[in-house]
Design an enzyme around this catalytic site. Structure first.
Site, short mmCIF file in Angstrom:
data_model
loop_
_atom_site.label_atom_id
_atom_site.label_comp_id
_atom_site.label_asym_id
_atom_site.label_seq_id
_atom_site.Cartn_x
_atom_site.Cartn_y
_atom_site.Cartn_z
N ARG A 4 -9.18 4.02 -8.02
CA ARG A 4 -9.55 3.16 -6.89
C ARG A 4 -10.57 3.89 -6.02
O ARG A 4 -10.23 4.85 -5.34
CB ARG A 4 -8.32 2.81 -6.05
CG ARG A 4 -7.20 2.11 -6.80
CD ARG A 4 -6.00 1.93 -5.87
NE ARG A 4 -4.90 1.23 -6.50
CZ ARG A 4 -3.88 1.81 -7.13
NH1 ARG A 4 -3.86 3.13 -7.26
NH2 ARG A 4 -2.91 1.09 -7.65
N HIS A 25 0.84 -1.21 0.00
CA HIS A 25 0.00 0.00 0.00
C HIS A 25 0.87 1.26 0.00
O HIS A 25 0.64 2.19 -0.78
CB HIS A 25 -0.93 -0.01 1.22
CG HIS A 25 -1.79 1.21 1.32
ND1 HIS A 25 -1.42 2.33 2.04
CD2 HIS A 25 -2.99 1.50 0.76
CE1 HIS A 25 -2.35 3.25 1.93
NE2 HIS A 25 -3.32 2.78 1.17
N CYS A 80 -3.06 -2.32 -15.41
CA CYS A 80 -3.09 -1.20 -14.47
C CYS A 80 -2.29 -1.49 -13.21
O CYS A 80 -2.36 -0.75 -12.24
CB CYS A 80 -4.53 -0.82 -14.12
SG CYS A 80 -5.47 -2.17 -13.37
N THR A 94 -1.86 -6.67 -12.67
CA THR A 94 -0.71 -7.57 -12.57
C THR A 94 -0.11 -7.65 -11.17
O THR A 94 0.64 -8.59 -10.88
CB THR A 94 0.39 -7.16 -13.58
OG1 THR A 94 0.65 -5.76 -13.46
CG2 THR A 94 -0.06 -7.47 -14.99
#
Length: 590
Positions: free
Chosen positions: A264, A139, A533, A469
């Protein structure tokens, strides 16, 4: 780089090797050699390593100061170079403290064991981010690159104690860092240094983003801009960006992005006015209660999407519906749980029971992605409505808009069928209410091996594929991107793996799934639009692989867009050179 000697009037060549140069020098040499008529544009483009552009786009340390501190024994530890550049600032151990310290004008380094979506505001306020855990696609790493922040992740030698407000280094008792102490982090090398080091800003950023310097006053920007113009002449693949906010989208446009490949939506829920409604939705016991909480979120999400659509000015915007598991939105600390219970008028035990009920042994493989939308269709319905109402609103204001709604973590075509039908119905309702229609697409992320293998079936419903990916690498290897940093560097050092598969796409395994997915998807939908992406979209070798595989675009964080543009141009040039060589060989053999 040539070594020679002259002995008794005779010249002797001793050694010759490729000269080492900085990224700044490589770009300048290439452009100026073309200007002097020594090389052509193609040669100039091929002489610059795409990753060298990082040195033009990021702040750098005063090298003399850095060397002095390291010579004085101030190098604390090394982690992963997750976000290039140089940052120095005062340590803050929480997102809240980082925000408060930044308000005083002080530079801040946010130090966390690991970050989560609720740290977004603190990450935004900080100059740089340092974590003890996490890999290149953790993250912290993903968000830092998206924000253009310097980041060192997975620095396992750091011992961070939130309660004491200190950071120590394993087996190095001489280091004790307290909140407010200065540290410096080098996101290009992964070094963590005790003390303050002066940084030099990027001229390109001063011109493009900060607007503190005029293009004509920056020779370095002019050289950079020339190289990028040449790259766009030769590349064939489109370059998009991963962005969740209008400012990130605007930055990406300045860097040359041609759309958003991943927005997102979960990052939008952590604003002060939104997290409360999101938590209310999660803690609801009935569908009616959930719908009431989602109704509070609807106008807030709509406003977010409208802002992004306006900035993108007709470029396509791919919005991913809710992906992470719900427990990520709930508090973890005892004090925060009690505060939330008091706010909602329930007992702390009720909150704890709900948190316990959402616990999963492996959230990566659990109740997340499209599974949330299948179980709670009202979530997908709200998000689809917010996206499409925003698109209608922006179109009425005179802006062109191209929304693409992406359903994540699909493994079976029936999951996508259910979600797609819900989106289509919501769209018709929105268009009927508004009296205006907007063209839109519904597609999916391919991030599970099964999805790649049955891509022909999924493509009967999906209008586009975007390969995620990062997660496809996790699910193919059976690796956690957050934990694999403990052993992956050793795997690479021991040559068990040629490279970290989260840094550069594993073309032999993960890449094979991408190739299968593209081929099978287009077997049932020949004009299927396909991109990626994951963070591999900004890594040069991965960009070239995507070009060879026939992808329409790659999407990466805003600050990696120039790197992807140059890598895509070089991929096209290599293909042409290979074809020309074949023709020449064929002609010669005749």
């Amino acid at each position: 780089d040539v070594e020679f000697t002259i002995q008794q009037g005779k010249l002797w060549m001793l050694q010759c090797r490729v000269g080492k140069r900085t990224g700044l020098a490589a770009v300048r040499n290439a452009v100026e050699m073309f200007n002097e008529g020594l090389i052509d544009k193609k040669t100039a483009l091929m002489r610059v390593e795409p990753n060298q552009l990082n040195q033009l786009l990021r702040p750098i340390f005063d090298l003399d100061e850095k060397r002095k501190l390291i010579a004085d024994g101030k190098l604390m530890a090394k982690g992963l170079n997750a976000g290039p550049g140089a940052a120095t600032g005062k340590v803050a151990f929480s997102a809240h403290d980082a925000e408060e310290m930044a308000k005083t004008g002080e530079p801040v380094i946010l130090v966390r064991i690991e970050t989560s979506p609720e740290d977004i505001k603190g990450m935004n306020a900080a100059e740089g981010i340092l974590t003890a855990r996490g890999g290149m696609t953790s993250h912290a790493a993903l968000v830092a690159r998206q924000m253009g922040k310097v980041c060192v992740a997975g620095c396992g030698k750091l011992l961070i104690d939130y309660n004491a407000g200190t950071m120590k280094v394993e087996n190095r008792p001489e280091f004790l860092v307290k909140e407010g102490d200065y540290i410096s982090i080098d996101g290009t090398t992964g070094e963590v240094i005790l003390g303050k080091i002066e940084t030099k800003p990027s001229e390109v950023i001063e011109v493009l983003l900060n607007k503190t310097r005029k293009p004509e006053d920056s020779p370095m920007f002019q050289i950079y801009n020339t190289l990028m113009t040449w790259a766009d002449e030769f590349r064939k693949m489109n370059i998009r960006t991963n962005a969740d906010q209008p400012d990130q989208a605007s930055n990406a446009i300045q860097f040359g992005a041609e759309g958003i490949g991943l927005c997102r939506t979960e990052h939008m829920f952590f604003g002060e006015n939104k997290i409360k409604s999101m938590r209310k939705m999660i803690l609801s016991d009935t569908q009616e209660e959930r719908k009431a909480a989602l109704a509070e979120l609807l106008p807030l999400q709509r406003e977010d999407f409208a802002g992004i659509f306006k900035v993108m000015k007709g470029f396509p915007v791919t919005v991913r519906t809710l992906d992470p598991p719900l427990h990520e939105f709930l508090p973890k600390k005892e004090a925060e749980i009690k505060e939330l219970a008091a706010e909602f008028g329930v007992s702390a035990k009720t909150i704890k029971d709900k948190i316990a009920s959402l616990h999963e042994e492996n959230p990566m493989l659990g109740f997340r992605g499209c599974r949330l939308g299948v179980e709670y269709p009202e979530i997908t319905e709200m998000q689809a409505r917010a996206i499409l109402e925003a698109a209608v609103q922006v179109k009425k204001e005179g802006f062109e808009v191209k929304p693409e709604i992406m359903i994540p973590l699909v493994g079976h075509v029936n999951e996508l069928k259910a979600q797609e039908a819900l989106v289509r119905k919501t769209a018709e309702d929105v268009f009927a209410e508004a009296g205006i229609r907007v063209d839109y697409l519904v597609g999916t992320m391919i991030e599970l091996p099964r999805a790649a293998l049955v891509a022909d079936k999924i493509a009967t419903v999906a209008e586009f594929f975007s390969f995620g990916t990062n997660d496809l690498t996790q699910t193919t290897f059976g690796l956690s991107r957050d934990d694999a940093g403990k052993f992956l560097p050793n795997y690479v050092a021991k040559e068990i793996l040629p490279a970290d598969p989260f840094e550069t796409i594993d073309q032999e395994g993960v890449g094979q799934l991408v190739e299968i997915g593209v081929e099978r998807g287009r077997s049932t939908r020949p004009k299927l639009k396909v991109g990626i992406c994951g963070e591999h979209g900004g890594e040069p070798a991965s960009v070239e692989f995507c070009y060879r595989t026939g992808l329409d675009y790659v999407s990466c964080s805003p600050f990696r867009v120039p790197i992807a543009r140059l890598a895509a141009a070089q991929a096209a040039l290599r293909e042409k050179l290979a074809k020309d060589a074949k023709k020449k060989e064929k002609k010669k053999s005749k």
